[in-house]
Design a protein around this motif. Structure first.
Motif, short mmCIF file in Angstrom:
data_model
loop_
_atom_site.label_atom_id
_atom_site.label_comp_id
_atom_site.label_asym_id
_atom_site.label_seq_id
_atom_site.Cartn_x
_atom_site.Cartn_y
_atom_site.Cartn_z
N ILE A 244 -7.40 12.96 11.42
CA ILE A 244 -8.16 11.75 11.12
C ILE A 244 -9.33 12.04 10.19
O ILE A 244 -9.60 11.28 9.26
CB ILE A 244 -8.61 11.03 12.42
CG1 ILE A 244 -9.10 9.63 12.09
CG2 ILE A 244 -9.61 11.85 13.19
CD1 ILE A 244 -9.26 8.74 13.31
N ASP A 245 -10.03 13.15 10.39
CA ASP A 245 -11.17 13.46 9.52
C ASP A 245 -10.70 13.78 8.10
O ASP A 245 -11.38 13.44 7.13
CB ASP A 245 -12.02 14.59 10.09
CG ASP A 245 -11.23 15.84 10.38
OD1 ASP A 245 -10.09 15.75 10.87
OD2 ASP A 245 -11.75 16.94 10.13
N GLU A 246 -9.53 14.39 7.96
CA GLU A 246 -9.00 14.66 6.63
C GLU A 246 -8.62 13.37 5.92
O GLU A 246 -8.81 13.24 4.70
CB GLU A 246 -7.79 15.59 6.71
CG GLU A 246 -8.15 17.00 7.12
CD GLU A 246 -6.92 17.89 7.31
OE1 GLU A 246 -5.79 17.44 7.05
OE2 GLU A 246 -7.11 19.05 7.72
N LEU A 247 -8.08 12.40 6.67
CA LEU A 247 -7.75 11.11 6.06
C LEU A 247 -9.00 10.38 5.60
O LEU A 247 -9.01 9.77 4.53
CB LEU A 247 -6.97 10.25 7.06
CG LEU A 247 -5.55 10.70 7.35
CD1 LEU A 247 -4.94 9.85 8.46
CD2 LEU A 247 -4.69 10.65 6.11
N VAL A 248 -10.07 10.45 6.38
CA VAL A 248 -11.32 9.81 5.98
C VAL A 248 -11.86 10.49 4.72
O VAL A 248 -12.28 9.82 3.77
CB VAL A 248 -12.36 9.84 7.13
CG1 VAL A 248 -13.74 9.41 6.64
CG2 VAL A 248 -11.90 8.95 8.27
N THR A 249 -11.84 11.82 4.69
CA THR A 249 -12.30 12.55 3.51
C THR A 249 -11.49 12.17 2.28
O THR A 249 -12.05 11.92 1.21
CB THR A 249 -12.20 14.08 3.76
OG1 THR A 249 -13.02 14.41 4.87
CG2 THR A 249 -12.64 14.87 2.54
#
Length: 153
Positions: A98-103
């Motif tokens: 999820i954090d990679e998608l936000v980035t």
């Protein structure tokens, strides 16, 4: 004014479009890169309509999330082992954190306007509120499970 306002436009932009724009219902697709003038750079990659149809058509997808925040798309027909394996092999069912998608989303939207019809600030605020609600749900669940563990132990 944002910190991204003075960044130069990238020299190439990715694209995917119909090989024959006059016949979109029948045309295969092509993918590649275009320069600032909108001209195709190098050789575009052909994408057969039939292959896209085999991989996507008629197959609704949903996304599941593991307890560590890893997301993965799942076709509703994942019981069809051959079709599932073909999608997995094609990279269509790749996992993402999820954090990679936000980035990635933030990076892709860095040249978008802040305000106006296409502005991203309103969407960013909506996303932030959703993430705050999700974080609160996770915190509540951690507290509930920790308390339950203490009672059992």
């Amino acid at each position: 004014m944002t910190e991204f306002d003075d960044r130069p436009e990238p020299p190439l932009r990715p694209f995917i479009e119909f090989a024959d724009p006059d016949l979109p219902e029948e045309s295969d697709l092509i993918a590649g890169f275009k320069d600032k003038a909108g001209e195709i750079f190098w050789h575009p990659v052909p994408i057969a309509r039939k292959r896209l149809h085999e991989l996507f058509a008629g197959t609704p997808y949903r996304v599941s999330m593991d307890t560590d925040g890893t997301l993965q798309p799942w076709p509703d027909d994942f019981w069809d082992e051959d079709g599932f394996m073909a999608k997995l092999d094609a990279g269509i069912l790749a996992k993402a954190q999820i954090d990679e998608l936000v980035t990635q989303m933030l990076d892709l939207s860095k040249n978008e306007p802040d305000i106006g019809e296409d502005g991203v600030l309103v969407d960013f605020r909506v996303l932030l509120e959703r993430l705050k609600r999700a974080a609160a749900l996770i915190e509540d669940e951690i507290e509930r499970r920790a308390a339950r563990s203490l009672r059992k132990g």
